[in-house]
Design a protein around this motif. Sequence first.
Motif, PDB file in Angstrom:
ATOM      1  N   SER A 116      11.706  -1.921   4.880  1.00  0.00           N
ATOM      2  CA  SER A 116      10.251  -2.170   4.889  1.00  0.00           C
ATOM      3  C   SER A 116       9.577  -1.776   6.193  1.00  0.00           C
ATOM      4  N   LEU A 117       9.975  -0.643   6.769  1.00  0.00           N
ATOM      5  CA  LEU A 117       9.310  -0.179   7.989  1.00  0.00           C
ATOM      6  C   LEU A 117       7.981   0.466   7.613  1.00  0.00           C
ATOM      7  N   ALA A 118       6.901  -0.054   8.167  1.00  0.00           N
ATOM      8  CA  ALA A 118       5.584   0.501   7.848  1.00  0.00           C
ATOM      9  C   ALA A 118       4.626   0.308   9.017  1.00  0.00           C
ATOM     10  N   VAL A 119       3.882   1.350   9.306  1.00  0.00           N
ATOM     11  CA  VAL A 119       2.827   1.282  10.321  1.00  0.00           C
ATOM     12  C   VAL A 119       1.524   1.647   9.624  1.00  0.00           C
ATOM     13  N   SER A 120       0.490   0.874   9.879  1.00  0.00           N
ATOM     14  CA  SER A 120      -0.768   1.124   9.152  1.00  0.00           C
ATOM     15  C   SER A 120      -1.279   2.536   9.472  1.00  0.00           C
ATOM     16  N   ALA A 172      -2.947   3.331  12.679  1.00  0.00           N
ATOM     17  CA  ALA A 172      -2.224   3.084  13.937  1.00  0.00           C
ATOM     18  C   ALA A 172      -1.022   4.005  14.119  1.00  0.00           C
ATOM     19  N   LYS A 173      -0.866   4.966  13.209  1.00  0.00           N
ATOM     20  CA  LYS A 173       0.276   5.889  13.313  1.00  0.00           C
ATOM     21  C   LYS A 173       0.167   6.740  14.575  1.00  0.00           C
ATOM     22  N   GLY A 174       1.324   7.136  15.103  1.00  0.00           N
ATOM     23  CA  GLY A 174       1.350   8.042  16.250  1.00  0.00           C
ATOM     24  C   GLY A 174       1.137   7.373  17.591  1.00  0.00           C
ATOM     25  N   ARG A 175       1.177   6.040  17.615  1.00  0.00           N
ATOM     26  CA  ARG A 175       0.994   5.314  18.892  1.00  0.00           C
ATOM     27  C   ARG A 175       2.301   4.699  19.393  1.00  0.00           C
ATOM     28  N   GLY A 176       3.417   5.070  18.747  1.00  0.00           N
ATOM     29  CA  GLY A 176       4.714   4.550  19.199  1.00  0.00           C
ATOM     30  C   GLY A 176       5.095   3.212  18.579  1.00  0.00           C
ATOM     31  N   ILE A 177       4.291   2.738  17.607  1.00  0.00           N
ATOM     32  CA  ILE A 177       4.554   1.419  17.018  1.00  0.00           C
ATOM     33  C   ILE A 177       5.820   1.450  16.147  1.00  0.00           C
ATOM     34  N   GLY A 178       5.986   2.530  15.375  1.00  0.00           N
ATOM     35  CA  GLY A 178       7.202   2.648  14.551  1.00  0.00           C
ATOM     36  C   GLY A 178       8.439   2.612  15.416  1.00  0.00           C
ATOM     37  N   ARG A 179       8.416   3.375  16.512  1.00  0.00           N
ATOM     38  CA  ARG A 179       9.556   3.404  17.431  1.00  0.00           C
ATOM     39  C   ARG A 179       9.812   2.010  18.034  1.00  0.00           C
ATOM     40  N   MET A 180       8.730   1.305  18.403  1.00  0.00           N
ATOM     41  CA  MET A 180       8.879  -0.043  18.973  1.00  0.00           C
ATOM     42  C   MET A 180       9.537  -1.000  17.966  1.00  0.00           C
ATOM     43  N   GLN A 232       0.856  -1.190   0.000  1.00  0.00           N
ATOM     44  CA  GLN A 232       0.000   0.000   0.000  1.00  0.00           C
ATOM     45  C   GLN A 232       0.895   1.245   0.000  1.00  0.00           C
ATOM     46  N   TYR A 233       1.926   1.253   0.848  1.00  0.00           N
ATOM     47  CA  TYR A 233       2.851   2.397   0.880  1.00  0.00           C
ATOM     48  C   TYR A 233       3.771   2.397  -0.348  1.00  0.00           C
ATOM     49  N   ALA A 234       4.113   1.217  -0.839  1.00  0.00           N
ATOM     50  CA  ALA A 234       4.964   1.143  -2.035  1.00  0.00           C
ATOM     51  C   ALA A 234       4.242   1.777  -3.226  1.00  0.00           C
ATOM     52  N   LEU A 279      17.777   3.822   4.698  1.00  0.00           N
ATOM     53  CA  LEU A 279      17.640   4.732   3.550  1.00  0.00           C
ATOM     54  C   LEU A 279      16.185   5.159   3.555  1.00  0.00           C
ATOM     55  N   THR A 280      15.944   6.447   3.793  1.00  0.00           N
ATOM     56  CA  THR A 280      14.585   6.846   4.147  1.00  0.00           C
ATOM     57  C   THR A 280      14.237   8.275   3.737  1.00  0.00           C
ATOM     58  N   TYR A 281      12.934   8.562   3.730  1.00  0.00           N
ATOM     59  CA  TYR A 281      12.450   9.940   3.609  1.00  0.00           C
ATOM     60  C   TYR A 281      12.033  10.466   4.994  1.00  0.00           C
ATOM     61  N   GLN A 282      12.010   9.573   5.992  1.00  0.00           N
ATOM     62  CA  GLN A 282      11.468   9.912   7.321  1.00  0.00           C
ATOM     63  C   GLN A 282      12.584  10.313   8.286  1.00  0.00           C
ATOM     64  N   VAL A 283      13.288  11.394   7.939  1.00  0.00           N
ATOM     65  CA  VAL A 283      14.472  11.793   8.720  1.00  0.00           C
ATOM     66  C   VAL A 283      14.103  12.136  10.164  1.00  0.00           C
ATOM     67  N   ALA A 284      13.045  12.944  10.358  1.00  0.00           N
ATOM     68  CA  ALA A 284      12.688  13.385  11.717  1.00  0.00           C
ATOM     69  C   ALA A 284      12.324  12.183  12.591  1.00  0.00           C
ATOM     70  N   PHE A 285      11.590  11.235  12.011  1.00  0.00           N
ATOM     71  CA  PHE A 285      11.218  10.034  12.772  1.00  0.00           C
ATOM     72  C   PHE A 285      12.459   9.244  13.187  1.00  0.00           C
ATOM     73  N   PHE A 286      13.367   9.001  12.231  1.00  0.00           N
ATOM     74  CA  PHE A 286      14.554   8.198  12.567  1.00  0.00           C
ATOM     75  C   PHE A 286      15.476   8.935  13.544  1.00  0.00           C
ATOM     76  N   GLU A 287      15.499  10.278  13.474  1.00  0.00           N
ATOM     77  CA  GLU A 287      16.291  11.029  14.466  1.00  0.00           C
ATOM     78  C   GLU A 287      15.740  10.767  15.864  1.00  0.00           C
ATOM     79  N   LYS A 288      14.412  10.720  15.977  1.00  0.00           N
ATOM     80  CA  LYS A 288      13.799  10.425  17.290  1.00  0.00           C
ATOM     81  C   LYS A 288      14.162   9.026  17.770  1.00  0.00           C
ATOM     82  N   CYS A 289      14.495   8.163  16.829  1.00  0.00           N
ATOM     83  CA  CYS A 289      14.879   6.788  17.188  1.00  0.00           C
ATOM     84  C   CYS A 289      16.403   6.662  17.382  1.00  0.00           C
TER      85      CYS A 289
HETATM   86  C1  LIG Z   1       7.340   6.613   9.586  1.00  0.00           C
HETATM   87  C2  LIG Z   1       6.424   5.684  10.358  1.00  0.00           C
HETATM   88  C3  LIG Z   1       7.007   4.275  10.371  1.00  0.00           C
HETATM   89  C4  LIG Z   1       6.289   6.206  11.810  1.00  0.00           C
HETATM   90  O1  LIG Z   1       5.522   5.288  12.562  1.00  0.00           O
HETATM   91  P1  LIG Z   1       4.663   5.727  13.834  1.00  0.00           P
HETATM   92  O2  LIG Z   1       4.239   4.499  14.543  1.00  0.00           O
HETATM   93  O3  LIG Z   1       3.585   6.673  13.423  1.00  0.00           O
HETATM   94  O4  LIG Z   1       5.746   6.532  14.702  1.00  0.00           O
HETATM   95  P2  LIG Z   1       5.799   6.635  16.311  1.00  0.00           P
HETATM   96  O5  LIG Z   1       4.418   6.833  16.827  1.00  0.00           O
HETATM   97  O6  LIG Z   1       6.573   5.498  16.847  1.00  0.00           O
HETATM   98  O7  LIG Z   1       6.634   7.978  16.475  1.00  0.00           O
HETATM   99  C5  LIG Z   1       7.835   8.071  17.220  1.00  0.00           C
HETATM  100  C6  LIG Z   1       8.234   9.536  17.262  1.00  0.00           C
HETATM  101  O8  LIG Z   1       8.484  10.008  15.927  1.00  0.00           O
HETATM  102  C7  LIG Z   1       7.636  11.097  15.611  1.00  0.00           C
HETATM  103  N1  LIG Z   1       7.228  10.951  14.206  1.00  0.00           N
HETATM  104  C8  LIG Z   1       6.547   9.942  13.639  1.00  0.00           C
HETATM  105  N2  LIG Z   1       6.373  10.155  12.321  1.00  0.00           N
HETATM  106  C9  LIG Z   1       6.957  11.340  12.073  1.00  0.00           C
HETATM  107  C10 LIG Z   1       7.106  12.110  10.891  1.00  0.00           C
HETATM  108  N3  LIG Z   1       6.620  11.706   9.711  1.00  0.00           N
HETATM  109  N4  LIG Z   1       7.775  13.289  10.990  1.00  0.00           N
HETATM  110  C11 LIG Z   1       8.253  13.725  12.178  1.00  0.00           C
HETATM  111  N5  LIG Z   1       8.150  13.023  13.334  1.00  0.00           N
HETATM  112  C12 LIG Z   1       7.506  11.856  13.272  1.00  0.00           C
HETATM  113  C13 LIG Z   1       6.448  10.978  16.555  1.00  0.00           C
HETATM  114  O9  LIG Z   1       5.833  12.232  16.773  1.00  0.00           O
HETATM  115  C14 LIG Z   1       7.128  10.442  17.809  1.00  0.00           C
HETATM  116  O10 LIG Z   1       7.771  11.497  18.486  1.00  0.00           O
HETATM  117  P3  LIG Z   1       7.617  11.692  20.091  1.00  0.00           P
HETATM  118  O11 LIG Z   1       8.157  10.438  20.709  1.00  0.00           O
HETATM  119  O12 LIG Z   1       8.416  12.911  20.382  1.00  0.00           O
HETATM  120  O13 LIG Z   1       6.161  11.839  20.333  1.00  0.00           O
HETATM  121  C15 LIG Z   1       4.981   5.666   9.743  1.00  0.00           C
HETATM  122  O14 LIG Z   1       4.538   6.999   9.623  1.00  0.00           O
HETATM  123  C16 LIG Z   1       4.884   4.999   8.376  1.00  0.00           C
HETATM  124  O15 LIG Z   1       4.708   3.794   8.287  1.00  0.00           O
HETATM  125  N6  LIG Z   1       4.981   5.794   7.293  1.00  0.00           N
HETATM  126  C17 LIG Z   1       4.778   5.313   5.923  1.00  0.00           C
HETATM  127  C18 LIG Z   1       5.836   4.373   5.458  1.00  0.00           C
HETATM  128  C19 LIG Z   1       7.224   4.952   5.585  1.00  0.00           C
HETATM  129  O16 LIG Z   1       7.501   6.074   5.188  1.00  0.00           O
HETATM  130  N7  LIG Z   1       8.126   4.140   6.151  1.00  0.00           N
HETATM  131  C20 LIG Z   1       9.514   4.490   6.334  1.00  0.00           C
HETATM  132  C21 LIG Z   1      10.324   3.854   5.244  1.00  0.00           C
HETATM  133  S1  LIG Z   1      12.043   3.987   5.636  1.00  0.00           S
END
Ligand SMILES: CC(C)(COP(=O)(O)OP(=O)(O)OC[C@H]1O[C@@H](n2cnc3c(N)ncnc32)[C@H](O)[C@@H]1OP(=O)(O)O)[C@@H](O)C(=O)NCCC(=O)NCCS
Length: 152
Positions: free
Chosen positions: A70-74, A77-85, A21-23, A105-115
């Motif tokens: 292949s990191l993906a959260v439905s 269910a986004k924003g519940r900490g599942i990606g971080r887990m 779906q994300y692909a 290798l990602t577009y989700q820089v801010a998310f991975f920085e939090k990780c």
């Molecule tokens: C990116 C993705 C995996 C994040 O999953 P998620 O479960 O929503 O993320 P979490 O709830 O664990 O978020 C952890 C932290 O990152 C932050 N965060 C999540 N997505 C973010 C984004 N797109 N931009 C900035 N910060 C983000 C959250 O606010 C949270 O911060 P906090 O701890 O300060 O509150 C999810 O949005 C996704 O599946 N996206 C589509 C597919 C994709 O792009 N995958 C990555 C391929 S490399």
Amino acid sequence: MIEVRKAVLKDVEQVFELVNQYANEGLMLPRTRDSLVLNLQSIFVAEEEGEILGIASLAILGHDLAEIRSLAVSEKAKGRGIGRMLVARVVEETKKIGIPKLISLTYQVAFFEKCGFKVIQKTEMPQKVWTDCIHCPKFPSCDEIAMAIQTA
Ligand SMILES: CC(C)(COP(=O)(O)OP(=O)(O)OC[C@H]1O[C@@H](n2cnc3c(N)ncnc32)[C@H](O)[C@@H]1OP(=O)(O)O)[C@@H](O)C(=O)NCCC(=O)NCCS
């Protein structure tokens, strides 16, 4: 309650739907059912009441490097900490195996920085990564950002 665990065969269809779906939106690379089945031992899923809400996989690139793929959260269910887990589970597995560095290798820089990941230059990545890249549909014009975390 959300459980993060290794994937099993019965998860494949839900994982396939989630990733592709994300692909289709160009956010990640597609996976075939075969590639999921053949790599089941390196795939982690987040499950809640029988439903797969997230997935991440670990690819070993060499004795000193692994990649999270292949990191993906439905969507729902986004924003519940599942990606971080899921990232934490892949980091833990990389450590357990004894590989010192994990890249993404990602577009989700801010998310991975939090990780805990930091942006690196693609030129810092070893040749092995580029060998795999040749098989990627984005090659040679990959616009993804390279990030890494030390795991040892
Ligand atoms: C990116 C993705 C995996 C994040 O999953 P998620 O479960 O929503 O993320 P979490 O709830 O664990 O978020 C952890 C932290 O990152 C932050 N965060 C999540 N997505 C973010 C984004 N797109 N931009 C900035 N910060 C983000 C959250 O606010 C949270 O911060 P906090 O701890 O300060 O509150 C999810 O949005 C996704 O599946 N996206 C589509 C597919 C994709 O792009 N995958 C990555 C391929 S490399």
